[in-house]
Design a protein around this motif. Structure first.
Motif, PDB file in Angstrom:
ATOM      1  N   ALA A  83      -0.762  -4.760   7.247  1.00  0.00           N
ATOM      2  CA  ALA A  83       0.034  -3.796   6.304  1.00  0.00           C
ATOM      3  C   ALA A  83      -1.013  -3.106   5.556  1.00  0.00           C
ATOM      4  N   VAL A  84      -1.994  -3.694   5.309  1.00  0.00           N
ATOM      5  CA  VAL A  84      -3.201  -3.000   4.298  1.00  0.00           C
ATOM      6  C   VAL A  84      -3.522  -1.803   5.264  1.00  0.00           C
ATOM      7  N   VAL A  92     -10.028   0.976   1.532  1.00  0.00           N
ATOM      8  CA  VAL A  92     -10.081  -0.300   1.412  1.00  0.00           C
ATOM      9  C   VAL A  92     -11.103  -0.903   0.422  1.00  0.00           C
ATOM     10  N   HIS A  93     -12.303  -0.408   0.212  1.00  0.00           N
ATOM     11  CA  HIS A  93     -13.370  -1.058  -0.491  1.00  0.00           C
ATOM     12  C   HIS A  93     -12.814  -0.866  -2.096  1.00  0.00           C
ATOM     13  N   GLN A  99      -8.578  -5.718  -1.310  1.00  0.00           N
ATOM     14  CA  GLN A  99      -9.760  -6.552  -1.397  1.00  0.00           C
ATOM     15  C   GLN A  99      -9.165  -8.187  -1.316  1.00  0.00           C
ATOM     16  N   ALA A 100      -8.228  -8.297  -2.085  1.00  0.00           N
ATOM     17  CA  ALA A 100      -7.687  -9.749  -2.180  1.00  0.00           C
ATOM     18  C   ALA A 100      -7.287 -10.049  -0.765  1.00  0.00           C
ATOM     19  N   VAL A 101      -6.359  -9.303  -0.186  1.00  0.00           N
ATOM     20  CA  VAL A 101      -6.000  -9.608   1.075  1.00  0.00           C
ATOM     21  C   VAL A 101      -6.996 -10.048   2.191  1.00  0.00           C
ATOM     22  N   TRP A 162     -15.570  -5.544   5.523  1.00  0.00           N
ATOM     23  CA  TRP A 162     -14.690  -4.906   4.606  1.00  0.00           C
ATOM     24  C   TRP A 162     -14.623  -5.416   3.270  1.00  0.00           C
ATOM     25  N   LEU A 163     -15.288  -6.362   2.953  1.00  0.00           N
ATOM     26  CA  LEU A 163     -15.538  -6.900   1.494  1.00  0.00           C
ATOM     27  C   LEU A 163     -16.633  -6.169   0.714  1.00  0.00           C
ATOM     28  N   ALA A 164     -16.061  -5.791  -0.397  1.00  0.00           N
ATOM     29  CA  ALA A 164     -16.836  -4.910  -1.320  1.00  0.00           C
ATOM     30  C   ALA A 164     -17.741  -5.661  -2.259  1.00  0.00           C
TER      31      ALA A 164
END
Length: 204
Positions: A83-84, A92-93, A99-101, A162-164
């Protein structure tokens, strides 16, 4: 719930429809099969040593329940990840919810891998108590757990870019590397030990 599906329906859902289930749930399922086979070996091959093996059996029972839960968690997280990314990956970043997902999408399969690693540790502990004819099944269980670990770690690695938060990424990388190193050592040790005895020497 995917864990209530028959084997046939689970496979059909994965082959013919949109995920979930996906790679993380499949890794959990692989580990679950390995854990269950280990438990069977203790129950059937070592009944006279049941009292001494109460603790490993309790640990395996807990791991079975945890892997079932994690298979469901991963399926839910995968649906959220899809969904994201349906709304585009460019922001996304900077999106706190995304980010939580994505953090969960890395943490859940990492937990799958860590639980499968615990099963390998149980296998190492009970190997010496098993007669040779049962050791092949122990290695089968260990390889199923290893597949669960490797598959889960691939899912972790796929989500890290994908994680900031650099601190979160480094922590997850350290856990990933520790699991990967330990599983390699454990499976290599079990393989060497089992292939050293008859009738498995033919597989060397």
């Amino acid at each position: 719930m995917i864990t209530t599906l028959s084997i046939r329906d689970y496979a059909q859902n994965m082959a013919l429809r949109q995920p979930p289930p996906g790679g993380g749930s499949t890794a959990a399922l692989s580990g679950l099969l390995g854990v269950s086979l280990l438990a069977m070996l203790i129950n059937l091959v070592l009944p006279g040593a049941a009292a001494a093996l109460d603790e490993p059996q309790q640990q395996l029972a807990a791991l079975r329940e945890r892997l079932l839960s994690l298979a469901e968690e991963d399926a839910a997280v995968l649906a959220d990840v899809l969904a994201v990314f349906q709304s585009g990956a460019s922001a996304v970043h900077a999106d706190d919810r995304a980010q939580a997902v994505l953090l969960q999408a890395a943490c859940v399969p990492l937990s799958i891998a860590e639980n499968c690693l615990q099963a390998l540790q149980v296998g190492e502990r009970v190997l010496a108590a098993l007669p040779p004819h049962a050791q092949g099944d122990l290695l089968t269980a260990a390889l199923a757990c290893q597949t669960g670990i490797k598959g889960a770690l691939l899912s972790v690695a796929a989500n890290l870019p994908w994680l900031a938060d650099a601190g979160q990424v480094e922590e997850l990388k350290a856990r990933l590397q520790a699991v990967n190193e330990n599983q390699g050592r454990l499976v290599a040790g079990l393989t060497d030990s089992i292939y050293a005895v008859q009738p498995y020497q033919i597989l060397r």
